[in-house]
Design a protein around this motif. Structure first.
Motif, PDB file in Angstrom:
ATOM      1  N   GLN A   1      20.358 -43.009  24.695  1.00 42.82           N
ATOM      2  CA  GLN A   1      21.378 -41.820  24.566  1.00 42.82           C
ATOM      3  C   GLN A   1      21.465 -40.649  22.955  1.00 42.82           C
ATOM      4  OE1 GLN A   1      24.580 -40.877  26.482  1.00 42.82           O
ATOM      5  NE2 GLN A   1      24.001 -42.624  27.897  1.00 42.82           N
ATOM      6  N   VAL A   2      22.055 -39.780  23.004  1.00 44.10           N
ATOM      7  CA  VAL A   2      21.529 -38.567  22.101  1.00 44.10           C
ATOM      8  C   VAL A   2      22.986 -38.156  21.641  1.00 44.10           C
ATOM      9  CG1 VAL A   2      21.148 -36.990  23.975  1.00 44.10           C
ATOM     10  CG2 VAL A   2      20.112 -36.852  21.267  1.00 44.10           C
ATOM     11  N   GLN A   3      23.495 -38.138  20.028  1.00 37.48           N
ATOM     12  CA  GLN A   3      24.381 -37.667  20.181  1.00 37.48           C
ATOM     13  C   GLN A   3      24.082 -36.337  19.237  1.00 37.48           C
ATOM     14  OE1 GLN A   3      24.195 -40.945  18.868  1.00 37.48           O
ATOM     15  NE2 GLN A   3      24.570 -41.631  20.632  1.00 37.48           N
ATOM     16  N   LEU A   4      25.416 -35.434  19.689  1.00 36.45           N
ATOM     17  CA  LEU A   4      24.999 -34.161  19.208  1.00 36.45           C
ATOM     18  C   LEU A   4      25.629 -33.212  18.622  1.00 36.45           C
ATOM     19  CD1 LEU A   4      23.669 -32.611  23.321  1.00 36.45           C
ATOM     20  CD2 LEU A   4      22.401 -33.267  21.644  1.00 36.45           C
ATOM     21  N   VAL A   5      25.470 -32.851  16.979  1.00 32.94           N
ATOM     22  CA  VAL A   5      27.053 -32.144  16.967  1.00 32.94           C
ATOM     23  C   VAL A   5      26.415 -30.642  15.973  1.00 32.94           C
ATOM     24  CG1 VAL A   5      28.120 -32.397  14.662  1.00 32.94           C
ATOM     25  CG2 VAL A   5      27.507 -34.703  15.282  1.00 32.94           C
ATOM     26  N   CYS A  22      22.617 -26.862  16.808  1.00 30.65           N
ATOM     27  CA  CYS A  22      22.664 -28.391  16.713  1.00 30.65           C
ATOM     28  C   CYS A  22      21.924 -29.754  16.704  1.00 30.65           C
ATOM     29  CB  CYS A  22      23.051 -27.731  18.419  1.00 30.65           C
ATOM     30  SG  CYS A  22      23.458 -29.747  19.643  1.00 30.65           S
ATOM     31  N   ALA A  24      21.147 -33.558  16.977  1.00 33.81           N
ATOM     32  CA  ALA A  24      21.171 -34.155  18.069  1.00 33.81           C
ATOM     33  C   ALA A  24      20.159 -35.442  17.041  1.00 33.81           C
ATOM     34  CB  ALA A  24      19.748 -34.404  19.023  1.00 33.81           C
ATOM     35  N   SER A  25      21.032 -36.595  17.202  1.00 30.37           N
ATOM     36  CA  SER A  25      21.309 -38.288  16.533  1.00 30.37           C
ATOM     37  C   SER A  25      20.869 -38.795  17.415  1.00 30.37           C
ATOM     38  CB  SER A  25      22.123 -38.526  15.579  1.00 30.37           C
ATOM     39  OG  SER A  25      23.184 -38.545  16.191  1.00 30.37           O
ATOM     40  N   GLY A  26      19.979 -40.820  17.975  1.00 28.15           N
ATOM     41  CA  GLY A  26      20.233 -40.986  17.894  1.00 28.15           C
ATOM     42  C   GLY A  26      18.926 -41.986  19.143  1.00 28.15           C
ATOM     43  N   HIS A 116      24.702 -34.984  27.644  1.00 27.34           N
ATOM     44  CA  HIS A 116      25.147 -35.072  26.590  1.00 27.34           C
ATOM     45  C   HIS A 116      26.095 -33.494  26.009  1.00 27.34           C
ATOM     46  CE1 HIS A 116      23.068 -38.373  25.756  1.00 27.34           C
ATOM     47  NE2 HIS A 116      21.781 -37.786  26.861  1.00 27.34           N
ATOM     48  N   GLY A 118      27.714 -31.645  22.853  1.00 26.87           N
ATOM     49  CA  GLY A 118      28.495 -31.646  21.650  1.00 26.87           C
ATOM     50  C   GLY A 118      30.119 -31.756  21.465  1.00 26.87           C
ATOM     51  N   GLN A 119      30.716 -32.082  20.267  1.00 23.99           N
ATOM     52  CA  GLN A 119      32.432 -31.281  20.257  1.00 23.99           C
ATOM     53  C   GLN A 119      32.676 -30.441  20.178  1.00 23.99           C
ATOM     54  OE1 GLN A 119      30.691 -31.783  17.703  1.00 23.99           O
ATOM     55  NE2 GLN A 119      31.232 -30.643  15.828  1.00 23.99           N
TER      56      GLN A 119
END
Length: 127
Positions: A1-5, A22, A24-26, A116, A118-119
């Motif tokens: 999984q990858v998280q986007l901010v 943007c 990406a982490s994870g 995936h 982001g917010q």
């Protein structure tokens, strides 16, 4: 999984520029095709720009061609959207999206292809 901010949004005047990022982490972002979408109040989410996981190919919605540039830095796990000559109609919440891709030349304009998100970051352009 990858998280986007996402980051970099804010209020600006017409004609100004903004650079959205943007992060990406994870896990490694290098095999993920990415896209930017936006949603204005009362409107559906719409495609803005897309980039392949290699970063070599990009695609833009007609209304941003020549004004926006998308880029990808796999070493830094980031995708950026440089927005120039902003217009009031660019006002929206901007979302970063990503999907793991098996092909380096593939990009997607359909939000349903991305899994995936982001917010979102608000961009407000006043005249």
């Amino acid at each position: 999984q990858v998280q986007l901010v996402e980051s970099g949004g804010g209020p600006v005047q017409a004609g100004d520029s903004l650079r959205l990022a943007c992060a990406a982490s994870g896990q490694s972002f290098s095999l993920y095709a990415s896209g930017w979408f936006r949603q204005a109040p009362g409107k559906e989410r719409e495609f803005v720009a897309a980039i392949t996981w290699s970063g070599r190919s990009t695609y833009y919605a007609d209304f941003v061609k020549g004004r926006f540039t998308v880029s990808k830095d796999n070493a830094k796990n980031t995708v950026t959207l440089q927005m120039n000559s902003l217009k009031p109609e660019d006002t929206a919440v901007y979302y970063c999206a990503a999907v793991r891709s098996s092909a380096s030349s593939v990009y997607y304009t359909d939000p349903l292809r991305y899994n995936h998100w982001g917010q979102g970051t608000q961009v407000t352009v006043s005249s």
